[in-house]
Design an enzyme around this catalytic site. Structure first.
Site, PDB file in Angstrom:
ATOM      1  N   ASP A  22      -8.804   1.866  -8.183  1.00 35.26           N
ATOM      2  CA  ASP A  22      -7.598   2.137  -7.414  1.00 35.26           C
ATOM      3  C   ASP A  22      -6.985   3.423  -7.983  1.00 35.26           C
ATOM      4  O   ASP A  22      -7.377   3.881  -9.065  1.00 35.26           O
ATOM      5  CB  ASP A  22      -6.639   0.953  -7.561  1.00 35.26           C
ATOM      6  CG  ASP A  22      -5.356   1.126  -6.783  1.00 35.26           C
ATOM      7  OD1 ASP A  22      -5.388   1.743  -5.704  1.00 35.26           O
ATOM      8  OD2 ASP A  22      -4.309   0.647  -7.264  1.00 35.26           O
ATOM      9  N   ASP A  24      -3.105   4.636  -7.357  1.00 32.46           N
ATOM     10  CA  ASP A  24      -1.689   4.524  -7.716  1.00 32.46           C
ATOM     11  C   ASP A  24      -1.467   3.358  -8.679  1.00 32.46           C
ATOM     12  O   ASP A  24      -1.853   2.224  -8.406  1.00 32.46           O
ATOM     13  CB  ASP A  24      -0.846   4.333  -6.453  1.00 32.46           C
ATOM     14  CG  ASP A  24      -0.899   5.555  -5.550  1.00 32.46           C
ATOM     15  OD1 ASP A  24      -0.470   6.634  -6.001  1.00 32.46           O
ATOM     16  OD2 ASP A  24      -1.378   5.434  -4.407  1.00 32.46           O
TER      17      ASP A  24
END
Length: 202
Positions: A22, A24
């Site tokens: 991922d 953020d």
């Protein structure tokens, strides 16, 4: 079981070629940018990082919902004066993975990856040509992308997504943040050096 999840283990090693990320809250320090936006654009100086204890900000911050939405939109479309910083150590480990495996796959629920791709180019420097960012627009859509790319491990900061990963046969690695402190039994790391120790580099 530990209070949150499994910590560093000498016996559980991650294949870097089967690992994806991922962005953020894992690679990009997006929540500190969010706090900068609150201060710079809305004169809100009362929120501390440690107070962001839930992923849905309106559930833990006593701020107007419209303000929260607008501040979040600024992150996605680049309308801010502050600088988005990387989580310490992220660039070094990602470049090492790229050099070792020939690729780095990042899958984000952002609706558009163009803005973050430019930022990632600077972070990965000479290894950027080996990176691929897929913007799915939803958390659920990450699963198909990961299966298509034969990913077995995914580093994620949202616990609800970790549950989806596990149920689909992908092993989540929780990147510890104030908003993912509920109990779980997934592998958990609190820094990029801690993650690096879990990777079986060739």
């Amino acid at each position: 079981m530990p209070a949150h999840g499994r910590k560093d283990s000498d016996t559980l090693m991650i294949d870097p070629a089967a690992l994806a990320f991922d962005i953020d809250g894992v690679i990009a320090d997006t929540m500190h940018l969010f706090l900068d936006i609150l201060r710079d654009h809305y004169d809100v100086h009362t929120v501390r990082y440690e107070e962001i204890t839930c992923y849905h900000l309106d559930e833990c911050l006593d701020l107007d919902e419209a303000l929260l939405t607008e501040a979040t939109d600024r992150i996605l479309d680049g309308r801010y004066r502050a600088t988005l910083a990387p989580i310490p150590g992220a660039g070094q480990v990602l470049r090492r993975i790229a050099a070792a495996t020939g690729r780095v796959l990042m899958v984000t629920a952002r609706p558009d990856g163009e803005l973050i791709e430019g930022w990632m180019r600077g972070l990965l420097d000479g290894q950027h040509h080996r990176a691929r960012i897929v913007a799915t627009g939803s958390f659920e859509a990450k699963i198909d992308v990961l299966h298509e790319n034969r990913i077995q491990w995914f580093v994620e900061d949202r616990l609800e997504t970790c549950h989806l990963l596990k149920s689909s046969g992908i092993e989540p690695v929780v990147f510890r943040q104030p908003w993912n402190q509920d109990r779980h039994d997934y592998l958990e790391v609190d820094s990029w050096p801690a993650l690096e120790r879990q990777i079986a580099f060739p």
